[in-house]
Design an enzyme around this catalytic site. Sequence first.
Site, PDB file in Angstrom:
ATOM      1  N   HIS A 102       0.853  -1.184   0.000  1.00  0.00           N
ATOM      2  CA  HIS A 102       0.000   0.000   0.000  1.00  0.00           C
ATOM      3  C   HIS A 102       0.893   1.240   0.000  1.00  0.00           C
ATOM      4  O   HIS A 102       1.799   1.356   0.818  1.00  0.00           O
ATOM      5  CB  HIS A 102      -0.905   0.007   1.233  1.00  0.00           C
ATOM      6  CG  HIS A 102      -1.668   1.280   1.401  1.00  0.00           C
ATOM      7  ND1 HIS A 102      -2.621   1.680   0.498  1.00  0.00           N
ATOM      8  CD2 HIS A 102      -1.603   2.244   2.338  1.00  0.00           C
ATOM      9  CE1 HIS A 102      -3.122   2.843   0.892  1.00  0.00           C
ATOM     10  NE2 HIS A 102      -2.512   3.206   2.004  1.00  0.00           N
ATOM     11  N   SER A 103       0.663   2.153  -0.939  1.00  0.00           N
ATOM     12  CA  SER A 103       1.378   3.409  -1.042  1.00  0.00           C
ATOM     13  C   SER A 103       2.885   3.155  -1.170  1.00  0.00           C
ATOM     14  O   SER A 103       3.303   2.480  -2.109  1.00  0.00           O
ATOM     15  CB  SER A 103       1.028   4.299   0.159  1.00  0.00           C
ATOM     16  OG  SER A 103       1.456   5.624  -0.048  1.00  0.00           O
ATOM     17  N   MET A 104       3.704   3.652  -0.253  1.00  0.00           N
ATOM     18  CA  MET A 104       5.140   3.400  -0.341  1.00  0.00           C
ATOM     19  C   MET A 104       5.422   1.895  -0.341  1.00  0.00           C
ATOM     20  O   MET A 104       6.370   1.431  -0.966  1.00  0.00           O
ATOM     21  CB  MET A 104       5.898   4.055   0.814  1.00  0.00           C
ATOM     22  CG  MET A 104       7.415   3.854   0.707  1.00  0.00           C
ATOM     23  SD  MET A 104       8.286   3.881   2.277  1.00  0.00           S
ATOM     24  CE  MET A 104       7.869   2.308   2.993  1.00  0.00           C
ATOM     25  N   GLY A 105       4.578   1.134   0.323  1.00  0.00           N
ATOM     26  CA  GLY A 105       4.744  -0.315   0.349  1.00  0.00           C
ATOM     27  C   GLY A 105       4.657  -0.932  -1.034  1.00  0.00           C
ATOM     28  O   GLY A 105       5.312  -1.924  -1.319  1.00  0.00           O
ATOM     29  N   SER A 106       3.867  -0.339  -1.929  1.00  0.00           N
ATOM     30  CA  SER A 106       3.785  -0.874  -3.296  1.00  0.00           C
ATOM     31  C   SER A 106       5.080  -0.619  -4.055  1.00  0.00           C
ATOM     32  O   SER A 106       5.520  -1.463  -4.835  1.00  0.00           O
ATOM     33  CB  SER A 106       2.588  -0.286  -4.043  1.00  0.00           C
ATOM     34  OG  SER A 106       2.747   1.100  -4.224  1.00  0.00           O
TER      35      SER A 106
END
Length: 125
Positions: A102-106
């Site tokens: 998700h977000s930076m995690g992607s």
Amino acid sequence: MHRRDRHDGADDIRRGMDTPLPSLRRKHIPAVCFPHAGGSASYYYALSKSLAPGPDMLALQYPGRQDRVAEGCVTCLAELAGHAYAALRDAEDGRPCVLFGHSMGSVLAFEVARRWQERTATPPV
């Protein structure tokens, strides 16, 4: 023209949403989850609970977060991707896996996938 007289594909999408990630549930493919910047592994608890009894859910806990709060935060995405890849490579059991962020995690999941594809015969899904 009444709404029920049209076929625009929305019914097919709604039917598909009745059983989220059916192939993951059936095959128990592990899903590795990467939290957002400032997030922690517990962010994915609700998702893991809703997908039970499968797939196997693994969530990364970044240094400096929750139970790793005593460790210094990693401020370089490439460095964090290297650490995440090494940890996942060591835990690999030969099954394919799904990387989800998700977000930076992607972005981090993408960087880990690139490393995996460059260095192994079994890249993530």
